[in-house]
Design an enzyme around this catalytic site. Structure first.
Site: not given
Length: 180
Positions: A17-18, A21, A78, A82, A140, A146
């Site tokens: 996920h990070e 981004h 976000e 995800d 989020h 999520r």
């Protein structure tokens, strides 16, 4: 000595996920040196923007409470991370010996444990009042979305749990969003 499925599904999804981004609706606007600069080909950026719009549209249909929906435009970065984060983590998991096997633990296959781990990291209970505040102020999606939102777009999830037409989390294959 931990179960690879749990690690890749849990922290692997968060790491994926990070990392992704970098290529969400905002990160995609910066070049490799961190400069605000359009580095995309016109065709690739148009395809990417189309995918981003699909994410906005899909998440905007998710009902949180009564008739309260997720704000797909506010949460798109976000949600994109995800969806892509799960795909990256799953691909990495499938490179492990356990990910390539089918040994069950506690009655669950490696793929099932991978997806269960994703659900476990986002489990939370909150009051409706807080959820209403969340929807109006948080970039989020609520924790359950999520999990459900990205998994509805992940074909291996369907295969792991035999999700079929008519099931609550079923999306036809042509409606599933693949970011990368």
């Amino acid at each position: 000595n931990a179960d690879d499925a749990l690690n890749y599904g849990g922290i692997g999804m968060v790491i994926g996920h990070e990392i992704t981004h970098t290529f969400d609706d905002q990160g995609a606007q910066y070049d490799k040196d961190g400069n605000l600069k359009n580095w995309w080909t016109k065709e690739d950026y148009a395809k990417f923007k189309s995918k981003i719009q699909q994410v906005i549209n899909m998440y905007s249909t998710y009902t949180v409470l009564d008739n309260l929906h997720i704000n797909g435009a506010m949460t798109v970065g976000e949600n994109t991370a995800d969806i892509a984060g799960i795909a990256v983590a799953y691909d990495a998991f499938k490179m492990t010996q356990q990910g390539q096997g089918n040994t069950k633990i506690d009655g669950f296959t490696p793929d099932q444990r991978f997806f269960i781990s994703i659900a476990k990291i986002w489990r939370v209970k909150m009051k409706d009042e807080f959820l209403r505040l969340w929807i109006n102020n948080n970039p989020h999606s609520p924790p359950n979305w999520r999990v459900n939102g990205p998994l509805m777009n992940t074909t291996p999830f369907y295969e792991a749990f035999n999700v079929k037409p008519g099931d609550k989390m079923f999306l036809p294959k042509n409606e599933r969003i693949i970011i990368w």
